[in-house]
Design a protein around this motif. Structure first.
Motif, short mmCIF file in Angstrom:
data_model
loop_
_atom_site.label_atom_id
_atom_site.label_comp_id
_atom_site.label_asym_id
_atom_site.label_seq_id
_atom_site.Cartn_x
_atom_site.Cartn_y
_atom_site.Cartn_z
N GLY A 117 0.69 -1.21 0.11
CA GLY A 117 -0.05 0.03 0.03
C GLY A 117 0.83 1.39 0.10
O GLY A 117 1.98 1.28 -0.53
N LEU A 118 0.18 2.37 0.66
CA LEU A 118 1.20 3.56 0.64
C LEU A 118 0.83 4.29 2.19
O LEU A 118 -0.02 3.91 2.81
CB LEU A 118 0.51 4.56 -0.50
N LEU A 119 1.84 4.56 2.54
CA LEU A 119 1.86 5.40 3.82
C LEU A 119 2.27 6.84 3.50
O LEU A 119 3.15 7.26 2.74
CB LEU A 119 3.35 5.00 4.51
N ASN A 120 1.14 7.68 4.02
CA ASN A 120 1.25 9.11 3.90
C ASN A 120 1.48 9.70 5.26
O ASN A 120 1.08 9.43 6.15
CB ASN A 120 -0.02 9.82 3.21
N VAL B 171 2.55 14.77 13.76
CA VAL B 171 2.42 14.26 12.31
C VAL B 171 1.42 13.11 12.16
O VAL B 171 1.25 12.27 12.78
CB VAL B 171 4.02 13.66 12.25
N ARG B 172 0.61 13.12 11.06
CA ARG B 172 -0.47 12.13 10.67
C ARG B 172 0.15 11.30 9.93
O ARG B 172 0.63 11.53 8.76
CB ARG B 172 -1.85 13.05 10.23
N LEU B 173 0.04 9.89 10.43
CA LEU B 173 0.43 8.92 9.42
C LEU B 173 -0.88 8.16 8.92
O LEU B 173 -1.79 8.03 9.83
CB LEU B 173 1.10 7.84 10.36
N THR B 174 -1.04 7.82 7.83
CA THR B 174 -1.99 7.24 7.07
C THR B 174 -1.69 6.01 6.11
O THR B 174 -0.84 6.49 5.20
CB THR B 174 -3.00 8.30 6.22
N PHE B 175 -2.05 4.82 6.45
CA PHE B 175 -1.81 3.67 5.43
C PHE B 175 -3.19 3.53 4.83
O PHE B 175 -4.09 3.40 5.22
CB PHE B 175 -1.42 2.54 6.32
N LEU B 176 -2.95 3.42 3.53
CA LEU B 176 -3.82 3.04 2.56
C LEU B 176 -3.58 1.65 1.62
O LEU B 176 -2.41 1.61 0.98
CB LEU B 176 -4.17 3.98 1.49
N ALA B 177 -4.17 0.63 2.16
CA ALA B 177 -3.86 -0.62 1.63
C ALA B 177 -4.17 -0.78 0.04
O ALA B 177 -5.31 -0.23 -0.23
CB ALA B 177 -4.59 -1.77 2.31
#
Length: 142
Positions: free
Chosen positions: A40-43, A134-140
């Protein structure tokens, strides 16, 4: 809420000096918990007008070199129109144009896909505000 999208806020204290704070371990811990082996992606996003995210080598002097380069490009003097805060604080508000307040990184098999010497860092030149989020967001991936 679907586990395809997960977000969390890190609270970081940067102190009263300019700082490059390595967030790589925090990112890896977050991904171990939420990615569970998926791609996925980590933002990362910093909701501050005076901080940014950089992908650089740390520990070998590059973090200090980055701060020195920022001093050359953005001197902490009285040339800035934006004048509240400590002397030269106006440059801190220009920082995000050079070190953006976000980064999006690939996640493969649940881990960050970084180069050998790359680290994920918060860059904070604002000595007037030591508390950062710091906001971490994982999008699978599908």
């Amino acid at each position: 809420m679907s586990d395809a999208f997960t977000t969390r806020v890190l609270n970081i204290t940067t102190g009263s000096a300019e700082r490059v704070a390595d967030l790589t371990r925090d990112c890896e811990a977050f991904l171990r918990e939420v990615a569970r082996g998926r791609d996925g992606l980590l933002n990362l996003f910093v909701p501050h007008a005076t901080a940014g995210i950089a992908i650089i080598e740390t520990g070998a002097g590059s973090d200090d070199d980055l701060l020195a380069a920022l001093h050359t490009i953005l001197p902490a003097d009285d040339r800035w129109q934006h004048r509240h805060g400590s002397p030269g604080h106006g440059r801190d508000h220009v920082l995000p144009a050079f070190v953006p307040p976000h980064a999006t990184l690939p996640v493969v098999d649940g881990g960050l896909e970084l180069g050998t010497w790359q680290s994920v860092c918060l860059v904070d030149t604002n000595r007037d505000n030591a508390d950062r989020k710091v906001r971490l967001t994982f999008l699978a991936g599908s």
